[in-house]
Design an enzyme around this catalytic site. Structure first.
Site, mmCIF file in Angstrom:
data_model
loop_
_atom_site.group_PDB
_atom_site.id
_atom_site.type_symbol
_atom_site.label_atom_id
_atom_site.label_comp_id
_atom_site.label_asym_id
_atom_site.label_seq_id
_atom_site.Cartn_x
_atom_site.Cartn_y
_atom_site.Cartn_z
ATOM 1 N N GLY A 30 0.868 -1.184 0.000
ATOM 2 C CA GLY A 30 0.000 0.000 0.000
ATOM 3 C C GLY A 30 0.892 1.216 0.000
ATOM 4 O O GLY A 30 1.827 1.297 -0.790
ATOM 5 N N GLU A 31 0.639 2.129 0.896
ATOM 6 C CA GLU A 31 1.469 3.335 1.001
ATOM 7 C C GLU A 31 2.000 3.403 2.431
ATOM 8 O O GLU A 31 1.243 3.619 3.366
ATOM 9 C CB GLU A 31 0.612 4.550 0.635
ATOM 10 C CG GLU A 31 1.348 5.868 0.721
ATOM 11 C CD GLU A 31 2.679 5.859 -0.012
ATOM 12 O OE1 GLU A 31 2.721 5.481 -1.191
ATOM 13 O OE2 GLU A 31 3.693 6.213 0.627
ATOM 14 N N SER A 32 3.325 3.196 2.548
ATOM 15 C CA SER A 32 3.892 3.039 3.889
ATOM 16 C C SER A 32 3.750 4.288 4.755
ATOM 17 O O SER A 32 3.598 4.184 5.971
ATOM 18 C CB SER A 32 5.364 2.634 3.784
ATOM 19 O OG SER A 32 6.101 3.622 3.095
ATOM 20 N N ILE A 74 5.581 -2.796 -7.739
ATOM 21 C CA ILE A 74 4.815 -1.553 -7.937
ATOM 22 C C ILE A 74 5.407 -0.468 -7.031
ATOM 23 O O ILE A 74 5.320 -0.570 -5.810
ATOM 24 C CB ILE A 74 3.320 -1.753 -7.599
ATOM 25 C CG1 ILE A 74 2.733 -2.908 -8.424
ATOM 26 C CG2 ILE A 74 2.540 -0.454 -7.829
ATOM 27 C CD1 ILE A 74 1.352 -3.354 -7.983
ATOM 28 N N ARG A 75 6.023 0.545 -7.646
ATOM 29 C CA ARG A 75 6.724 1.592 -6.861
ATOM 30 C C ARG A 75 7.466 0.952 -5.685
ATOM 31 O O ARG A 75 7.331 1.336 -4.522
ATOM 32 C CB ARG A 75 5.747 2.663 -6.372
ATOM 33 C CG ARG A 75 5.210 3.526 -7.503
ATOM 34 C CD ARG A 75 4.307 4.647 -7.014
ATOM 35 N NE ARG A 75 3.088 4.146 -6.401
ATOM 36 C CZ ARG A 75 2.051 3.674 -7.095
ATOM 37 N NH1 ARG A 75 2.085 3.657 -8.415
ATOM 38 N NH2 ARG A 75 0.995 3.222 -6.482
ATOM 39 N N HIS A 110 4.805 -8.153 -4.787
ATOM 40 C CA HIS A 110 3.434 -8.428 -4.309
ATOM 41 C C HIS A 110 2.930 -9.810 -4.727
ATOM 42 O O HIS A 110 2.130 -9.892 -5.675
ATOM 43 C CB HIS A 110 2.463 -7.418 -4.922
ATOM 44 C CG HIS A 110 2.636 -6.019 -4.476
ATOM 45 N ND1 HIS A 110 2.023 -5.513 -3.359
ATOM 46 C CD2 HIS A 110 3.349 -5.004 -5.003
ATOM 47 C CE1 HIS A 110 2.341 -4.235 -3.226
ATOM 48 N NE2 HIS A 110 3.148 -3.908 -4.205
ATOM 49 N N ARG A 146 12.951 3.461 -0.195
ATOM 50 C CA ARG A 146 11.596 3.571 -0.762
ATOM 51 C C ARG A 146 11.672 3.985 -2.222
ATOM 52 O O ARG A 146 12.558 4.735 -2.613
ATOM 53 C CB ARG A 146 10.798 4.660 -0.032
ATOM 54 C CG ARG A 146 10.066 4.196 1.178
ATOM 55 C CD ARG A 146 9.269 5.363 1.749
ATOM 56 N NE ARG A 146 8.064 5.623 0.998
ATOM 57 C CZ ARG A 146 7.562 6.842 0.775
ATOM 58 N NH1 ARG A 146 8.189 7.910 1.200
ATOM 59 N NH2 ARG A 146 6.448 6.979 0.113
ATOM 60 N N CYS A 184 6.091 -5.290 0.108
ATOM 61 C CA CYS A 184 6.256 -3.927 -0.425
ATOM 62 C C CYS A 184 6.195 -2.864 0.677
ATOM 63 O O CYS A 184 7.148 -2.739 1.438
ATOM 64 C CB CYS A 184 5.263 -3.680 -1.550
ATOM 65 S SG CYS A 184 5.785 -2.332 -2.612
ATOM 66 N N GLU A 204 0.657 -11.402 -3.434
ATOM 67 C CA GLU A 204 -0.804 -11.428 -3.218
ATOM 68 C C GLU A 204 -1.573 -10.960 -4.444
ATOM 69 O O GLU A 204 -2.777 -11.151 -4.531
ATOM 70 C CB GLU A 204 -1.159 -10.586 -1.978
ATOM 71 C CG GLU A 204 -1.055 -9.074 -2.131
ATOM 72 C CD GLU A 204 0.377 -8.531 -1.990
ATOM 73 O OE1 GLU A 204 1.325 -9.332 -1.987
ATOM 74 O OE2 GLU A 204 0.514 -7.297 -1.907
HETATM 75 N N1 GLN Z 1 6.019 3.123 -2.610
HETATM 76 C C1 GLN Z 1 5.142 2.643 -1.590
HETATM 77 C C2 GLN Z 1 5.533 3.165 -0.202
HETATM 78 O O1 GLN Z 1 6.423 3.906 -0.051
HETATM 79 C C3 GLN Z 1 5.101 1.138 -1.541
HETATM 80 C C4 GLN Z 1 4.416 0.624 -2.791
HETATM 81 C C5 GLN Z 1 3.633 -0.609 -2.615
HETATM 82 O O2 GLN Z 1 3.382 -1.124 -1.510
HETATM 83 N N2 GLN Z 1 3.201 -1.103 -3.747
HETATM 84 O O3 GLN Z 1 4.895 2.806 0.725
#
Ligand code: GLN
Length: 199
Positions: free
Chosen positions: A51-53, A141-142, A182, A112, A83, A184
């Protein structure tokens, strides 16, 4: 012999909670969505989703979950982060937001968004030799990368054809597991199965 069904929590503050929960329940594990400290009691393990940390760590603090999560890890329960989950399990973070806190637990330095803005997402087939998994299609993903590991950390996978030490994408330290990709989001549950074997 009767074996008790194991229960795994999925930290359910933000991110791809549902996908992890589905993979785990397909493996015959009971799943609890964790939103507050009391949800952690009687769990055998925990998954921290992608997700977004920065958002997840802010919501962890808002829910007063930071210390309970650190205690859960200290109690040597199995924990898997994918991630953003890897970022949250790292002891040292590079390119985090200045106010961003991690839960910690794994002695790694993680950067990150290590692939920059140009490479938003990609897939790559990788081998997870130390845990006997080959040809795993990893979805990034990112994604973060592990730039440094401590002595207790086992490197499970790195991106091929690159300098091994700076392109690490999967690590394990005791019962703690982390991937910068990921699983999942794919139909391949072999990493979740391996995680369940650690419970
Ligand atoms: N770039 C996201 C972060 O800094 C992580 C990306 C992800 O979980 N797909 O949290």
């Amino acid at each position: 012999m009767v074996t008790k069904t194991k229960t795994v929590g999925v930290l359910a503050l933000q991110g791809d909670v549902r996908e992890h929960a589905k993979m785990l329940s397909d493996l015959g594990v009971a799943v609890t969505l964790v939103k507050k400290a009391t949800d952690l009691s009687s769990l055998d393990g925990l998954v921290i989703p992608g997700g977004e940390s920065t958002t997840i760590s802010m919501l962890i603090n808002r829910a007063n979950l930071m210390q309970p999560l650190r205690d859960f890890i200290k109690a040597e329960k199995a924990v898997y982060g994918s991630c953003a989950g890897m970022i949250l399990l790292s002891d040292q973070l590079l390119d985090g937001r200045t106010d961003q806190e991690t839960i910690g637990g794994i002695d790694i330095t993680v950067r990150r968004n290590a692939f920059g803005r140009q490479v938003d997402s990609f897939e790559k087939e990788i081998d997870l030799g130390p845990i006997g998994i080959s040809k795993f299609m990893a979805v990034f993903i990112r994604a973060p990368l592990v730039e440094k590991v401590g002595g207790q950390v086992e490197i499970i996978a790195a991106l091929p054809n690159t300098a091994q030490d700076s392109r690490i994408v999967m690590v394990q330290q005791g019962n703690l597991l982390a991937t910068s990709f990921h699983p999942e989001l794919t139909g391949d549950n072999r990493i979740h199965k391996y995680f369940v074997s650690l419970l």
